[in-house]
Scaffold this motif. Structure first.
Motif, short mmCIF file in Angstrom:
data_model
loop_
_atom_site.label_atom_id
_atom_site.label_comp_id
_atom_site.label_asym_id
_atom_site.label_seq_id
_atom_site.Cartn_x
_atom_site.Cartn_y
_atom_site.Cartn_z
N ASN A 55 -11.64 9.98 1.89
CA ASN A 55 -11.25 9.30 3.13
C ASN A 55 -9.88 9.83 3.54
OD1 ASN A 55 -10.51 7.59 5.18
ND2 ASN A 55 -10.58 5.71 3.96
N PRO A 56 -9.80 10.81 4.43
CA PRO A 56 -8.54 11.49 4.72
C PRO A 56 -7.56 10.71 5.58
CG PRO A 56 -10.28 12.38 6.09
CD PRO A 56 -10.94 11.39 5.17
N HIS A 57 -7.84 9.45 5.89
CA HIS A 57 -6.90 8.64 6.66
C HIS A 57 -5.92 7.96 5.72
CE1 HIS A 57 -9.15 9.19 10.38
NE2 HIS A 57 -10.25 9.04 9.65
N ALA A 58 -4.60 8.01 6.06
CA ALA A 58 -3.58 7.46 5.17
C ALA A 58 -2.38 7.00 6.00
CB ALA A 58 -3.15 8.50 4.14
N SER A 59 -1.46 6.33 5.34
CA SER A 59 -0.22 5.91 6.00
C SER A 59 0.96 6.14 5.08
CB SER A 59 -0.28 4.44 6.42
OG SER A 59 -0.26 3.60 5.28
N LEU A 60 2.13 6.32 5.68
CA LEU A 60 3.39 6.48 4.96
C LEU A 60 4.33 5.37 5.39
CD1 LEU A 60 3.93 10.32 5.52
CD2 LEU A 60 2.94 9.23 3.50
N LEU A 61 5.17 4.91 4.48
CA LEU A 61 6.15 3.88 4.81
C LEU A 61 7.49 4.25 4.20
CD1 LEU A 61 6.87 1.07 6.00
CD2 LEU A 61 6.27 0.11 3.77
N PHE A 62 8.52 4.36 5.06
CA PHE A 62 9.90 4.57 4.62
C PHE A 62 10.66 3.25 4.82
CE2 PHE A 62 8.40 8.72 5.84
CZ PHE A 62 9.00 9.60 4.95
N TYR A 63 11.47 2.90 3.83
CA TYR A 63 12.28 1.69 3.94
C TYR A 63 13.72 2.02 3.57
CZ TYR A 63 14.43 -2.78 2.90
OH TYR A 63 15.29 -3.85 2.88
N TRP A 64 14.65 1.70 4.48
CA TRP A 64 16.07 1.94 4.23
C TRP A 64 16.85 0.68 4.57
CZ3 TRP A 64 14.26 5.81 8.09
CH2 TRP A 64 13.70 6.94 7.48
N ASN A 65 17.62 0.20 3.64
CA ASN A 65 18.52 -0.93 3.89
C ASN A 65 19.90 -0.33 4.09
OD1 ASN A 65 19.75 -3.36 4.08
ND2 ASN A 65 19.07 -4.15 2.11
#
Length: 458
Positions: A332-342
């Motif tokens: 399943n080539p669908h994906a997501s990325l999440l960056f978090y910066w405080n």
């Protein structure tokens, strides 16, 4: 730390005139000024980058006075407990420079051939850019053009910040215009700038976290003649930090900054702005991102990976193709990325959704070869998502691989390891603060007359 707004900045002509006055009328010699400048650079480095953590230093020297400053700085860094190496491809035959080389050779400081770079750059903790100073004009010529491009690419394309070296520029980031700065936007983006005598106009556009002024030798006559506003040096220090990072009052509500009218039309540009903010604020591992994938029957999984590169083509990371994430991407080539910066007392995150594909073998080879030797060994022996007898089993495999490929030989890239690229279809920028006012901005890809355009929704 002194406020940059209250400090004078010099034009190229003023900088040249002051240098001339120091030598022709005020009794300074070039070697005196070079010694003071190099000591200032080394002192600034020790203020931020302790030798216990940032030990390996590569000083890249140009053929002029800026290169001489770098040679002096390398000698002082050696005495301060660092392990410097020198790249000095166009040596100046004058006795002053030959003497500096002899001093370093007597300390057994290695001089590296330019041919071994840029592959070796990532193996250092600090790169000192001492190639060109304020008197340089025109376009850099070989081999300095490739060296400058290699240093620039470390910040533009290689976001593996926990492994990338810190870049320290002496007086002027090489390749920048002395007054207008990085005109192309593709130049070196140093982490530290050490201005000498007084900052040059290009320093106003410096966005790195550490700006120091060095060269504690400007006499009152020059200060009065050019009406210079310079900060006092603390104690006996040869440098002073200038330019504060923005501070936020924790007791006051923070107004939302994420407004549609203020953001870039291109989400990749907007991402780079936020990423650079996170780096400048000293965020730990700003390139870390949560990668979420799902199996063919929709069962999700997430894990942290490191961003290797981002450009208009997408976001790149590397992994074992046989790992769980690799198997799920193949199904399943669908994906997501999440960056978090405080950062700066506000929370910021970016979510990117899209389609994943493998990068080319050539690109994977390039990534693998750019990694330090000890980091190359891990993917060669690791079989992610499989059971092993224990840690000693992996350690034994690492030892066997090191014996098979001794120091100096090339470790081949394993066929089960390589890069992936996420091609974004949607971006979401989210910003929150202590006032509980949260703002979200989304970019959606849409086809307009056969071209991809981005629609922004707040």
């Amino acid at each position: 730390m002194e406020d940059q707004e209250s400090i004078s900045f010099l034009t190229q002509q003023q900088a040249a005139e002051i240098d001339d006055l120091l030598i022709s009328h005020l009794g300074f010699s070039i070697d005196q000024l070079m010694e003071l400048a190099g000591l200032s650079v080394a002192s600034a480095i020790t203020e931020v980058y302790r030798p216990s953590k940032y030990n390996r230093v590569l000083v890249i020297c140009g053929p002029g006075n800026n290169g001489g400053d770098g040679l002096v700085a390398a000698r002082h860094l050696y005495q301060f407990g660092y392990k410097p190496c020198i790249c000095y491809p166009k040596r100046t035959p004058k006795p002053l420079y030959a003497g500096l080389v002899t001093q370093l050779e007597s300390l057994s400081v290695p001089f590296l051939p330019v041919e071994s770079l840029p592959q070796e750059l990532v193996n250092f903790d600090i790169l000192v850019d001492a190639i060109f100073g304020f008197s340089f004009q025109g376009n850099p010529r070989p081999p300095f053009d490739d060296l400058i491009n290699s240093m620039a690419s470390l910040r533009e394309h290689n976001h593996e910040r926990q492994k990338s070296p810190a870049i320290v520029s002496v007086d002027i980031p090489s390749g920048w215009h002395v007054e207008d700065g990085d005109i192309s936007g593709q130049g070196i983006k140093p982490d530290m700038l050490v201005s000498l005598t007084a900052p040059k106009l290009c320093a106003k556009t410096f966005r790195g976290p550490y700006h120091f002024l060095g060269g504690r030798f400007v006499p009152p006559s020059i200060i009065h003649k050019y009406k210079l506003q310079l900060p006092p040096y603390p104690g006996t220090s040869m440098c002073v930090q200038i330019g504060k990072l923005p501070q936020v009052n924790l007791k006051s509500p923070i107004p939302p900054k994420l407004l549609e009218k203020d953001v870039e039309a291109n989400p990749f540009v907007q991402f780079q702005i936020w990423f650079d903010d996170a780096v400048a604020a000293g965020t730990n591992e700003p390139n870390s991102m949560a990668l979420s994938t799902a199996s063919k029957d929709g069962k999700p999984s997430s894990r942290m990976v490191s961003l290797k590169k981002v450009d208009q083509g997408g976001f790149v990371w590397c992994s074992n193709y046989g790992s769980r994430k690799g198997r799920e991407i193949s199904e399943n080539p669908h994906a997501s990325l999440l960056f978090y910066w405080n950062i700066l007392n506000r929370q910021a995150n970016v979510r990117i959704e899209g389609f994943v594909e493998k990068v080319s073998d050539e690109e994977s080879e390039q990534y693998f070869c750019s990694r330090p030797r000890e980091i190359q060994i891990a993917p060669a022996v690791s079989k992610q998502s499989t059971e092993i007898p224990g840690r000693k089993f992996l350690q034994q495999q690492c030892k066997e691989l090191e014996e098979k490929y001794p120091e100096g030989s090339m470790i081949p890239r394993p066929q089960h390891w390589g890069g992936y690229r996420l091609l974004p279809e949607r971006f979401e920028f989210w910003e929150g603060d202590e006032s509980s006012v949260h703002m979200r901005l989304r970019y959606f890809a849409q086809d307009v007359d056969g071209k991809k355009e981005w629609r922004i929704v707040q």
